[in-house]
Design a protein around this motif. Structure first.
Motif, PDB file in Angstrom:
ATOM      1  N   ILE A   1      53.829  39.631  27.492  1.00 14.35           N
ATOM      2  CA  ILE A   1      54.950  40.505  27.142  1.00 14.35           C
ATOM      3  C   ILE A   1      55.597  41.058  28.417  1.00 14.35           C
ATOM      4  CG2 ILE A   1      55.654  42.570  25.874  1.00 14.35           C
ATOM      5  CD1 ILE A   1      54.627  40.277  24.121  1.00 14.35           C
ATOM      6  N   ASN A   2      56.887  40.823  28.568  1.00 20.88           N
ATOM      7  CA  ASN A   2      57.592  41.304  29.760  1.00 20.88           C
ATOM      8  C   ASN A   2      58.029  42.762  29.638  1.00 20.88           C
ATOM      9  OD1 ASN A   2      57.428  38.811  31.125  1.00 20.88           O
ATOM     10  ND2 ASN A   2      59.176  38.033  29.969  1.00 20.88           N
ATOM     11  N   ASN A   3      58.301  43.197  28.406  1.00 13.93           N
ATOM     12  CA  ASN A   3      58.735  44.576  28.198  1.00 13.93           C
ATOM     13  C   ASN A   3      57.577  45.530  28.479  1.00 13.93           C
ATOM     14  OD1 ASN A   3      59.053  47.100  26.426  1.00 13.93           O
ATOM     15  ND2 ASN A   3      61.105  46.206  26.357  1.00 13.93           N
ATOM     16  N   LYS A   4      57.766  46.412  29.472  1.00  5.87           N
ATOM     17  CA  LYS A   4      56.689  47.291  29.922  1.00  5.87           C
ATOM     18  C   LYS A   4      56.234  48.255  28.823  1.00  5.87           C
ATOM     19  CE  LYS A   4      55.356  50.178  33.858  1.00  5.87           C
ATOM     20  NZ  LYS A   4      55.812  50.794  35.129  1.00  5.87           N
ATOM     21  N   PHE A   5      57.185  48.775  28.042  1.00 15.34           N
ATOM     22  CA  PHE A   5      56.838  49.725  26.983  1.00 15.34           C
ATOM     23  C   PHE A   5      55.974  49.048  25.921  1.00 15.34           C
ATOM     24  CE2 PHE A   5      57.769  51.555  22.781  1.00 15.34           C
ATOM     25  CZ  PHE A   5      57.329  52.862  22.987  1.00 15.34           C
TER      26      PHE A   5
ATOM     27  N   LYS B   1      51.265  41.697  39.683  1.00 13.13           N
ATOM     28  CA  LYS B   1      52.647  41.944  40.092  1.00 13.13           C
ATOM     29  C   LYS B   1      52.855  41.845  41.600  1.00 13.13           C
ATOM     30  CE  LYS B   1      52.469  47.009  40.512  1.00 13.13           C
ATOM     31  NZ  LYS B   1      52.981  48.291  39.956  1.00 13.13           N
ATOM     32  N   ARG B   2      51.758  41.706  42.349  1.00 19.91           N
ATOM     33  CA  ARG B   2      51.871  41.560  43.804  1.00 19.91           C
ATOM     34  C   ARG B   2      52.391  40.163  44.120  1.00 19.91           C
ATOM     35  NH1 ARG B   2      51.393  46.525  45.827  1.00 19.91           N
ATOM     36  NH2 ARG B   2      50.746  45.648  47.837  1.00 19.91           N
TER      37      ARG B   2
ATOM     38  N   SER C   1      42.451  46.833  32.192  1.00 16.17           N
ATOM     39  CA  SER C   1      43.509  45.822  32.243  1.00 16.17           C
ATOM     40  C   SER C   1      44.625  46.217  33.202  1.00 16.17           C
ATOM     41  CB  SER C   1      44.083  45.592  30.844  1.00 16.17           C
ATOM     42  OG  SER C   1      44.618  46.787  30.309  1.00 16.17           O
ATOM     43  N   TYR C   2      44.782  47.516  33.463  1.00 11.11           N
ATOM     44  CA  TYR C   2      45.817  47.945  34.390  1.00 11.11           C
ATOM     45  C   TYR C   2      45.524  47.471  35.816  1.00 11.11           C
ATOM     46  CZ  TYR C   2      48.151  50.740  30.877  1.00 11.11           C
ATOM     47  OH  TYR C   2      48.849  51.133  29.755  1.00 11.11           O
ATOM     48  N   VAL C   3      44.266  47.216  36.139  1.00 13.46           N
ATOM     49  CA  VAL C   3      43.933  46.629  37.437  1.00 13.46           C
ATOM     50  C   VAL C   3      44.494  45.214  37.504  1.00 13.46           C
ATOM     51  CG1 VAL C   3      42.060  45.965  38.998  1.00 13.46           C
ATOM     52  CG2 VAL C   3      41.855  48.042  37.613  1.00 13.46           C
ATOM     53  N   TYR C   4      44.347  44.483  36.396  1.00  7.01           N
ATOM     54  CA  TYR C   4      44.924  43.130  36.353  1.00  7.01           C
ATOM     55  C   TYR C   4      46.436  43.167  36.576  1.00  7.01           C
ATOM     56  CZ  TYR C   4      47.248  39.129  34.331  1.00  7.01           C
ATOM     57  OH  TYR C   4      48.097  38.069  34.141  1.00  7.01           O
ATOM     58  N   PHE C   5      47.135  44.065  35.868  1.00  7.32           N
ATOM     59  CA  PHE C   5      48.591  44.116  35.994  1.00  7.32           C
ATOM     60  C   PHE C   5      49.015  44.532  37.399  1.00  7.32           C
ATOM     61  CE2 PHE C   5      48.320  44.643  31.295  1.00  7.32           C
ATOM     62  CZ  PHE C   5      49.047  43.512  30.974  1.00  7.32           C
ATOM     63  N   TYR C   6      48.228  45.384  38.030  1.00  9.86           N
ATOM     64  CA  TYR C   6      48.530  45.792  39.407  1.00  9.86           C
ATOM     65  C   TYR C   6      48.433  44.598  40.343  1.00  9.86           C
ATOM     66  CZ  TYR C   6      48.002  47.876  44.021  1.00  9.86           C
ATOM     67  OH  TYR C   6      48.151  48.169  45.359  1.00  9.86           O
ATOM     68  N   ILE C   7      47.365  43.800  40.174  1.00  8.68           N
ATOM     69  CA  ILE C   7      47.185  42.631  41.042  1.00  8.68           C
ATOM     70  C   ILE C   7      48.227  41.559  40.742  1.00  8.68           C
ATOM     71  CG2 ILE C   7      45.607  40.739  41.613  1.00  8.68           C
ATOM     72  CD1 ILE C   7      43.291  42.642  41.078  1.00  8.68           C
TER      73      ILE C   7
ATOM     74  N   LYS D   1      47.359  25.520  48.733  1.00 10.60           N
ATOM     75  CA  LYS D   1      47.066  26.899  49.117  1.00 10.60           C
ATOM     76  C   LYS D   1      48.264  27.830  48.924  1.00 10.60           C
ATOM     77  CE  LYS D   1      43.527  25.742  52.530  1.00 10.60           C
ATOM     78  NZ  LYS D   1      43.111  25.892  53.949  1.00 10.60           N
ATOM     79  N   LYS D   2      49.450  27.258  48.727  1.00  9.39           N
ATOM     80  CA  LYS D   2      50.637  28.088  48.558  1.00  9.39           C
ATOM     81  C   LYS D   2      50.809  28.580  47.118  1.00  9.39           C
ATOM     82  CE  LYS D   2      53.233  25.902  52.327  1.00  9.39           C
ATOM     83  NZ  LYS D   2      54.471  25.158  52.692  1.00  9.39           N
ATOM     84  N   SER D   3      50.088  27.990  46.206  1.00  6.23           N
ATOM     85  CA  SER D   3      50.216  28.365  44.795  1.00  6.23           C
ATOM     86  C   SER D   3      49.584  29.733  44.538  1.00  6.23           C
ATOM     87  CB  SER D   3      49.554  27.315  43.903  1.00  6.23           C
ATOM     88  OG  SER D   3      49.483  27.764  42.563  1.00  6.23           O
ATOM     89  N   GLU D   4      50.383  30.670  44.046  1.00  3.96           N
ATOM     90  CA  GLU D   4      49.867  31.999  43.721  1.00  3.96           C
ATOM     91  C   GLU D   4      48.885  31.937  42.554  1.00  3.96           C
ATOM     92  OE1 GLU D   4      50.438  35.193  45.117  1.00  3.96           O
ATOM     93  OE2 GLU D   4      51.125  33.927  46.763  1.00  3.96           O
ATOM     94  N   SER D   5      49.140  31.055  41.599  1.00  6.37           N
ATOM     95  CA  SER D   5      48.237  30.912  40.446  1.00  6.37           C
ATOM     96  C   SER D   5      46.863  30.423  40.888  1.00  6.37           C
ATOM     97  CB  SER D   5      48.823  29.946  39.418  1.00  6.37           C
ATOM     98  OG  SER D   5      49.988  30.463  38.833  1.00  6.37           O
ATOM     99  N   TYR D   6      46.835  29.445  41.779  1.00  7.79           N
ATOM    100  CA  TYR D   6      45.564  28.910  42.257  1.00  7.79           C
ATOM    101  C   TYR D   6      44.789  29.981  43.029  1.00  7.79           C
ATOM    102  CZ  TYR D   6      47.410  24.260  41.126  1.00  7.79           C
ATOM    103  OH  TYR D   6      47.923  23.166  40.493  1.00  7.79           O
ATOM    104  N   LYS D   7      45.520  30.772  43.814  1.00  9.12           N
ATOM    105  CA  LYS D   7      44.888  31.811  44.626  1.00  9.12           C
ATOM    106  C   LYS D   7      44.254  32.879  43.727  1.00  9.12           C
ATOM    107  CE  LYS D   7      47.304  33.004  48.170  1.00  9.12           C
ATOM    108  NZ  LYS D   7      48.319  33.705  49.006  1.00  9.12           N
ATOM    109  N   ARG D   8      44.992  33.283  42.700  1.00  5.76           N
ATOM    110  CA  ARG D   8      44.465  34.295  41.784  1.00  5.76           C
ATOM    111  C   ARG D   8      43.320  33.736  40.933  1.00  5.76           C
ATOM    112  NH1 ARG D   8      50.006  35.829  42.127  1.00  5.76           N
ATOM    113  NH2 ARG D   8      50.244  38.075  42.493  1.00  5.76           N
ATOM    114  N   GLY D   9      43.416  32.451  40.582  1.00  7.12           N
ATOM    115  CA  GLY D   9      42.331  31.814  39.847  1.00  7.12           C
ATOM    116  C   GLY D   9      41.051  31.793  40.667  1.00  7.12           C
TER     117      GLY D   9
END
Length: 369
Positions: free
Chosen positions: A141-145, A172-173, A164-170, A251-259
């Motif tokens: 869900i993109n809508n923050k509310f 969005k970086r 889960s807010y720790v996940y959202f913080y990471i 190594k440039k993939s953000e998804s791979y790095k977070r995985g």
């Protein structure tokens, strides 16, 4: 044996097609029927059932609000505790299905999620199972509310969803720092140990007493030399190696790095108290995103078959514990089982009284010791 055949069927359909929405719906149906109708696995349900039997308008909130409210409504209309379980599994599977439909490899992600959750979140830790599945859907869900509403909803089933807010913080970086994130997370683990060791959680007013008591029980649960512990660590480490190979390919993939970050903390939390191990569920989207991106690029079906085979073995880890193996082999299903809850409780406690874990604590309380 039905659980084994369920896994075999689900993973076979995944091998046929990892992206078919039709096969996904078939898998969802089979998974729901099995977990919703299964009864008497583990010992958590014993505690839930006792609280359910004694629930009243004046003694309703033994757990988080929504889970307690569901208990009260079902008890009020004269149904058994099993219907609480059916409702919670239905909510969990619905949100998990909605989450998986957002991926290209939707059937594959659902199957991997089931291998991670499986017995623990759908049969034993059902409150957190609902919270995690709502959280997973909230990540789409993109809508923050609306997303915050979903997180609040998840917290009303299990307080751990606040993590889960720790996940959202990471997430969005934009330039994810792998090393710094690992250092930060280890500081968190150390802080948790200190708070638990010195009983500091009891001084935080908004943490419920039952949650503090459960943390105390879990703190001494795992044994480094236990076979299940050792096997679990090896399996988690293999998942880390798989993510590392994917990451080294780009190594440039953000998804791979977070995985890769998820699999590091996933393996690391295996050596921590069980209560900390529960937090890893709120980083799972990192791994799911990485796997979906990788297989959206890969044209080699053998890679998917290998991954499915590995997670099939991973989902069978429940058979490593003798007590759990005995329980899952019983095949006790609601509507098809003549055993009463009292009989199931007695049999379960006989298997768990010899252990030193959470199950023994619950059984001791259930018989008044």
């Amino acid at each position: 044996m039905i659980y084994f055949f369920l896994l075999f069927l689900v993973f076979s359909l995944g091998a046929i097609s990892s992206s078919s929405k039709y096969l996904l719906r078939i898998n969802v149906l089979f998974v729901f029927l099995f977990f919703a109708l299964y009864m008497g696995y583990g010992t958590d349900w014993i505690y839930y059932n006792i609280k359910f039997d004694n629930i009243s308008l004046n003694n309703m909130f033994n757990f988080e609000f929504l889970y307690s409210f569901i208990n009260y409504i079902i008890k009020s209309i004269g149904l058994s505790y099993q219907w609480v379980h059916i409702v919670t599994v239905a909510i969990s599977i619905t949100f998990l299905y909605l989450y998986c439909t957002k991926f290209n490899n939707k059937n594959l992600i659902f199957i991997i999620a089931v291998s991670f959750f499986g017995i623990m979140l759908f049969l034993s830790q059902e409150r957190q199972g609902v919270a995690v599945c709502i959280f997973l859907y909230s990540t789409t869900i993109n809508n923050k509310f609306k997303r915050n509403i979903l997180i609040i909803l998840a917290c009303l089933f299990h307080f751990s969803a606040i993590f889960s807010y720790v996940y959202f913080y990471i997430s969005k970086r934009k330039n994810f720092k792998l090393f710094k994130s690992i250092v930060f997370f280890n500081i968190f683990i150390l802080s948790f140990f200190l708070f638990s060791s010195f009983k500091l959680f009891s001084y935080i007013p908004f943490i419920p007493d039952f949650l503090i008591n459960k943390i105390d029980i879990y703190m001494g649960y795992e044994n480094l030399f236990n076979f299940n512990f050792s096997m679990g660590y090896v399996l988690n480490f293999l998942i880390f190696l798989y993510a590392l190979i994917i990451y080294l390919g780009d190594k440039k993939s953000e998804s791979y790095k977070r995985g890769l970050f998820f699999t590091i903390i996933f393996a690391e939390l295996r050596v921590s108290p069980l209560v900390l191990y529960r937090f890893n569920y709120y980083f799972l989207p990192f791994l799911f995103d990485a796997i979906d991106e990788y297989f959206s690029r890969s044209k080699y079906k053998v890679n998917k078959c290998f991954l499915l085979f590995f997670f099939f073995l991973y989902s069978l880890r429940v058979y490593a514990i003798e007590a759990n193996k005995e329980e899952i082999m019983q095949d006790n299903f609601y509507f098809f089982n003549n055993k009463s809850y009292d009989v199931l409780q007695y049999e379960s406690c006989q298997r768990n009284l010899d252990t030193n874990g959470v199950g023994r604590s619950i059984c001791m309380k259930s018989i008044g010791l």
